[in-house]
Design an enzyme around this catalytic site. Structure first.
Site, PDB file in Angstrom:
ATOM      1  N   ASN A   1       0.971   3.925  -3.044  1.00  0.00           N
ATOM      2  CA  ASN A   1       0.684   5.345  -2.830  1.00  0.00           C
ATOM      3  C   ASN A   1       1.793   6.222  -3.404  1.00  0.00           C
ATOM      4  O   ASN A   1       1.526   7.257  -4.021  1.00  0.00           O
ATOM      5  CB  ASN A   1       0.519   5.651  -1.338  1.00  0.00           C
TER       6      ASN A   1
ATOM      7  N   ARG B   1      -9.441   4.284  -7.409  1.00  0.00           N
ATOM      8  CA  ARG B   1      -8.818   4.241  -6.090  1.00  0.00           C
ATOM      9  C   ARG B   1      -9.887   4.128  -5.012  1.00  0.00           C
ATOM     10  O   ARG B   1     -10.915   4.790  -5.074  1.00  0.00           O
ATOM     11  CB  ARG B   1      -7.994   5.509  -5.842  1.00  0.00           C
TER      12      ARG B   1
ATOM     13  N   GLU C   1       0.831  -1.209   0.000  1.00  0.00           N
ATOM     14  CA  GLU C   1       0.000   0.000   0.000  1.00  0.00           C
ATOM     15  C   GLU C   1       0.864   1.257   0.000  1.00  0.00           C
ATOM     16  O   GLU C   1       0.574   2.224  -0.710  1.00  0.00           O
ATOM     17  CB  GLU C   1      -0.946   0.007   1.200  1.00  0.00           C
TER      18      GLU C   1
END
Length: 173
Positions: A63, A118, A59
């Site tokens: 990002n 997203r 993650e």
């Protein structure tokens, strides 16, 4: 023992650190996952513990790729430290666009990406799978996600049937 050193048992570990820099492209998210899993392997974590850390790292890297750099590309640095007490610290950093409001960005479902693409759950997943997370960011300078997880170690012994299977495979009758 010479020089005041002590004997170390197999259950104890020594501190260790890695640092890796890679291109901010989505394909390298898998590389970061594999590297962190291999780094943790020496402390014999559970499968769930490994998956938790891999998910959090994934993650953070995602990002950085999507929100930190977008289409312009850049570099990501992953630094991991494993203490003698089996506490893992992982930093994922970029020199991307930075985050204007970290508190807002960490709210579940908040995203600067297209809503269809997203979910806005990246920081929530990191918080759920790690013991602690902190985010430092400056607009125009980049972001660093700091994460920590303590590993308790396995408490139970292998099942007796597994012990017998390993024993029999060794050629002993």
């Amino acid at each position: 023992m010479e020089n005041g050193s002590t004997k170390t048992s197999a259950a104890q570990t020594t501190a260790n650190e890695i640092c890796m820099e890679f291109d901010a492209i989505s394909e390298n998210e898998g590389l970061a996952r594999v590297v962190i899993a291999a780094f943790l392997s020496r402390i014999d974590p559970t499968v769930d513990e490994i998956e938790d850390v891999k998910t959090a790292v994934s993650e953070a890297v995602t990002n950085a790729v999507i929100h930190g750099y977008g289409e312009r590309g850049g570099r990501i640095v992953m630094r991991a430290h494993l203490s003698e007490e089996k506490v893992l610290s992982v930093d994922i950093s970029d020199k991307g666009v930075g985050i204007a409001d970290v508190e807002q960005a960490m709210q579940p479902l908040f995203t600067t990406g297209a809503a269809k693409e997203r979910s806005g759950m990246g920081f929530s997943f990191m918080e759920a799978f790690m013991d602690q997370i902190e985010v430092e960011s400056s607009v125009g300078e980049g972001t660093c996600v700091h994460m920590w997880k303590r590993f308790a170690g396995r408490q139970d012994e292998p099942a007796p049937i597994l012990q017998a299977a390993v024993w029999n495979r060794s050629g002993r009758a």
